[in-house]
Design a protein around this motif. Structure first.
Motif, PDB file in Angstrom:
ATOM      1  N   VAL A   1      13.396  -6.236   2.139  1.00 36.24           N
ATOM      2  CA  VAL A   1      13.848  -6.669   0.818  1.00 36.24           C
ATOM      3  C   VAL A   1      12.635  -6.867  -0.082  1.00 36.24           C
ATOM      4  O   VAL A   1      11.719  -7.618   0.255  1.00 36.24           O
ATOM      5  CB  VAL A   1      14.648  -7.985   0.910  1.00 36.24           C
ATOM      6  N   LEU A   2      12.630  -6.184  -1.215  1.00 33.87           N
ATOM      7  CA  LEU A   2      11.545  -6.297  -2.190  1.00 33.87           C
ATOM      8  C   LEU A   2      12.090  -6.960  -3.445  1.00 33.87           C
ATOM      9  O   LEU A   2      13.015  -6.431  -4.070  1.00 33.87           O
ATOM     10  CB  LEU A   2      10.989  -4.920  -2.544  1.00 33.87           C
ATOM     11  N   VAL A   3      11.550  -8.107  -3.797  1.00 37.19           N
ATOM     12  CA  VAL A   3      11.998  -8.840  -4.976  1.00 37.19           C
ATOM     13  C   VAL A   3      11.020  -8.572  -6.108  1.00 37.19           C
ATOM     14  O   VAL A   3       9.828  -8.843  -5.992  1.00 37.19           O
ATOM     15  CB  VAL A   3      12.085 -10.358  -4.688  1.00 37.19           C
ATOM     16  N   GLU A   4      11.535  -7.999  -7.183  1.00 37.85           N
ATOM     17  CA  GLU A   4      10.742  -7.647  -8.362  1.00 37.85           C
ATOM     18  C   GLU A   4       9.464  -6.890  -7.979  1.00 37.85           C
ATOM     19  O   GLU A   4       8.358  -7.274  -8.361  1.00 37.85           O
ATOM     20  CB  GLU A   4      10.425  -8.905  -9.169  1.00 37.85           C
ATOM     21  N   PRO A   5       9.604  -5.780  -7.237  1.00 36.09           N
ATOM     22  CA  PRO A   5       8.412  -5.070  -6.772  1.00 36.09           C
ATOM     23  C   PRO A   5       7.727  -4.266  -7.866  1.00 36.09           C
ATOM     24  O   PRO A   5       8.359  -3.838  -8.835  1.00 36.09           O
ATOM     25  CB  PRO A   5       8.975  -4.118  -5.710  1.00 36.09           C
ATOM     26  N   THR A   6       6.435  -4.060  -7.678  1.00 30.99           N
ATOM     27  CA  THR A   6       5.692  -3.117  -8.509  1.00 30.99           C
ATOM     28  C   THR A   6       5.973  -1.714  -7.970  1.00 30.99           C
ATOM     29  O   THR A   6       6.526  -1.557  -6.868  1.00 30.99           O
ATOM     30  CB  THR A   6       4.183  -3.384  -8.456  1.00 30.99           C
ATOM     31  N   LEU A   7       5.560  -0.700  -8.713  1.00 30.31           N
ATOM     32  CA  LEU A   7       5.747   0.668  -8.230  1.00 30.31           C
ATOM     33  C   LEU A   7       4.993   0.907  -6.933  1.00 30.31           C
ATOM     34  O   LEU A   7       5.508   1.546  -6.013  1.00 30.31           O
ATOM     35  CB  LEU A   7       5.302   1.672  -9.297  1.00 30.31           C
ATOM     36  N   SER A   8       3.780   0.386  -6.826  1.00 26.13           N
ATOM     37  CA  SER A   8       3.006   0.602  -5.604  1.00 26.13           C
ATOM     38  C   SER A   8       3.602  -0.160  -4.422  1.00 26.13           C
ATOM     39  O   SER A   8       3.587   0.337  -3.292  1.00 26.13           O
ATOM     40  CB  SER A   8       1.532   0.264  -5.798  1.00 26.13           C
ATOM     41  N   GLU A   9       4.149  -1.351  -4.648  1.00 25.88           N
ATOM     42  CA  GLU A   9       4.824  -2.082  -3.569  1.00 25.88           C
ATOM     43  C   GLU A   9       6.042  -1.302  -3.076  1.00 25.88           C
ATOM     44  O   GLU A   9       6.287  -1.207  -1.870  1.00 25.88           O
ATOM     45  CB  GLU A   9       5.252  -3.465  -4.035  1.00 25.88           C
ATOM     46  N   LEU A  10       6.781  -0.730  -4.013  1.00 26.71           N
ATOM     47  CA  LEU A  10       7.934   0.080  -3.644  1.00 26.71           C
ATOM     48  C   LEU A  10       7.494   1.305  -2.848  1.00 26.71           C
ATOM     49  O   LEU A  10       8.074   1.612  -1.805  1.00 26.71           O
ATOM     50  CB  LEU A  10       8.701   0.503  -4.893  1.00 26.71           C
ATOM     51  N   GLU A  11       6.471   2.002  -3.300  1.00 28.99           N
ATOM     52  CA  GLU A  11       5.997   3.188  -2.590  1.00 28.99           C
ATOM     53  C   GLU A  11       5.526   2.851  -1.184  1.00 28.99           C
ATOM     54  O   GLU A  11       5.804   3.595  -0.244  1.00 28.99           O
ATOM     55  CB  GLU A  11       4.874   3.868  -3.380  1.00 28.99           C
ATOM     56  N   ARG A  12       4.809   1.751  -1.028  1.00 26.36           N
ATOM     57  CA  ARG A  12       4.356   1.356   0.313  1.00 26.36           C
ATOM     58  C   ARG A  12       5.539   1.089   1.238  1.00 26.36           C
ATOM     59  O   ARG A  12       5.531   1.502   2.397  1.00 26.36           O
ATOM     60  CB  ARG A  12       3.442   0.140   0.239  1.00 26.36           C
ATOM     61  N   ALA A  13       6.552   0.408   0.739  1.00 26.78           N
ATOM     62  CA  ALA A  13       7.744   0.133   1.554  1.00 26.78           C
ATOM     63  C   ALA A  13       8.459   1.437   1.915  1.00 26.78           C
ATOM     64  O   ALA A  13       8.893   1.615   3.061  1.00 26.78           O
ATOM     65  CB  ALA A  13       8.680  -0.810   0.810  1.00 26.78           C
ATOM     66  N   LEU A  14       8.574   2.340   0.963  1.00 30.45           N
ATOM     67  CA  LEU A  14       9.208   3.627   1.243  1.00 30.45           C
ATOM     68  C   LEU A  14       8.427   4.409   2.287  1.00 30.45           C
ATOM     69  O   LEU A  14       9.008   5.041   3.175  1.00 30.45           O
ATOM     70  CB  LEU A  14       9.329   4.447  -0.050  1.00 30.45           C
ATOM     71  N   TRP A  15       7.126   4.371   2.217  1.00 31.86           N
ATOM     72  CA  TRP A  15       6.268   5.074   3.183  1.00 31.86           C
ATOM     73  C   TRP A  15       6.404   4.441   4.568  1.00 31.86           C
ATOM     74  O   TRP A  15       6.558   5.146   5.567  1.00 31.86           O
ATOM     75  CB  TRP A  15       4.821   5.037   2.693  1.00 31.86           C
ATOM     76  N   ARG A  16       6.364   3.101   4.631  1.00 36.74           N
ATOM     77  CA  ARG A  16       6.500   2.403   5.923  1.00 36.74           C
ATOM     78  C   ARG A  16       7.811   2.737   6.612  1.00 36.74           C
ATOM     79  O   ARG A  16       7.879   2.811   7.832  1.00 36.74           O
ATOM     80  CB  ARG A  16       6.420   0.889   5.730  1.00 36.74           C
ATOM     81  N   ARG A  17       8.857   2.903   5.840  1.00 34.01           N
ATOM     82  CA  ARG A  17      10.192   3.143   6.397  1.00 34.01           C
ATOM     83  C   ARG A  17      10.524   4.631   6.543  1.00 34.01           C
ATOM     84  O   ARG A  17      11.620   4.993   6.928  1.00 34.01           O
ATOM     85  CB  ARG A  17      11.260   2.488   5.524  1.00 34.01           C
ATOM     86  N   GLY A  18       9.567   5.505   6.217  1.00 29.38           N
ATOM     87  CA  GLY A  18       9.757   6.939   6.439  1.00 29.38           C
ATOM     88  C   GLY A  18      10.449   7.690   5.323  1.00 29.38           C
ATOM     89  O   GLY A  18      10.849   8.841   5.509  1.00 29.38           O
ATOM     90  N   TYR A  19      10.581   7.100   4.158  1.00 27.63           N
ATOM     91  CA  TYR A  19      11.204   7.791   3.030  1.00 27.63           C
ATOM     92  C   TYR A  19      10.213   8.698   2.310  1.00 27.63           C
ATOM     93  O   TYR A  19      10.626   9.606   1.602  1.00 27.63           O
ATOM     94  CB  TYR A  19      11.791   6.794   2.022  1.00 27.63           C
ATOM     95  N   LEU A  20       8.936   8.414   2.435  1.00 27.77           N
ATOM     96  CA  LEU A  20       7.882   9.243   1.834  1.00 27.77           C
ATOM     97  C   LEU A  20       6.983   9.756   2.939  1.00 27.77           C
ATOM     98  O   LEU A  20       6.693   9.053   3.901  1.00 27.77           O
ATOM     99  CB  LEU A  20       7.044   8.422   0.844  1.00 27.77           C
ATOM    100  N   TRP A  21       6.505  10.972   2.769  1.00 28.65           N
ATOM    101  CA  TRP A  21       5.639  11.579   3.770  1.00 28.65           C
ATOM    102  C   TRP A  21       4.168  11.362   3.482  1.00 28.65           C
ATOM    103  O   TRP A  21       3.319  11.608   4.302  1.00 28.65           O
ATOM    104  CB  TRP A  21       5.913  13.085   3.848  1.00 28.65           C
ATOM    105  N   ARG A  22       3.865  10.883   2.326  1.00 27.51           N
ATOM    106  CA  ARG A  22       2.462  10.650   1.979  1.00 27.51           C
ATOM    107  C   ARG A  22       2.260   9.179   1.654  1.00 27.51           C
ATOM    108  O   ARG A  22       3.154   8.524   1.128  1.00 27.51           O
ATOM    109  CB  ARG A  22       2.050  11.494   0.783  1.00 27.51           C
ATOM    110  N   PRO A  23       1.102   8.664   1.969  1.00 26.55           N
ATOM    111  CA  PRO A  23       0.861   7.272   1.555  1.00 26.55           C
ATOM    112  C   PRO A  23       0.724   7.195   0.042  1.00 26.55           C
ATOM    113  O   PRO A  23       0.480   8.183  -0.619  1.00 26.55           O
ATOM    114  CB  PRO A  23      -0.437   6.896   2.258  1.00 26.55           C
ATOM    115  N   TRP A  24       0.901   6.025  -0.465  1.00 24.63           N
ATOM    116  CA  TRP A  24       0.841   5.796  -1.906  1.00 24.63           C
ATOM    117  C   TRP A  24      -0.527   6.080  -2.420  1.00 24.63           C
ATOM    118  O   TRP A  24      -0.849   6.275  -3.469  1.00 24.63           O
ATOM    119  CB  TRP A  24       1.239   4.362  -2.216  1.00 24.63           C
TER     120      TRP A  24
END
Length: 86
Positions: free
Chosen positions: A63-86
């Motif tokens: 759960v991300l509360v009021e995330p920044t774009l980079s916080e969102l990207e890191r979470a997406l990467w950790r969970r496998g939604y993105l193939w590249r790191p932020w």
């Protein structure tokens, strides 16, 4: 893969920024407008520890509360939604 869910409002600039960013990244997500769906307020309060904050993004159990774009990207990467790191 669990769906990404974005809770927010149509008038919130940060919510709209996150929506556009998810779309640019090609990440499928479900958008829940808090004004149109007040029945989710208790769920959102549970996820955020009692606050009715927005935007809130649920990413594969995280759960991300009021995330920044980079916080969102890191979470997406950790969970496998993105193939590249932020």
């Amino acid at each position: 893969m669990e769906p990404v869910v974005l809770y927010g409002t149509s008038w919130c600039a940060q919510t709209q920024l996150l929506r556009r960013h998810l779309e640019r990244l090609g990440v499928p997500y479900r958008y829940v407008d808090l004004e149109l769906h007040p029945e989710v307020h208790p769920t959102l309060r549970f996820l955020t520890g009692g606050r009715l904050s927005h935007p809130v993004v649920y990413v594969g159990g995280e759960v991300l509360v009021e995330p920044t774009l980079s916080e969102l990207e890191r979470a997406l990467w950790r969970r496998g939604y993105l193939w590249r790191p932020w």
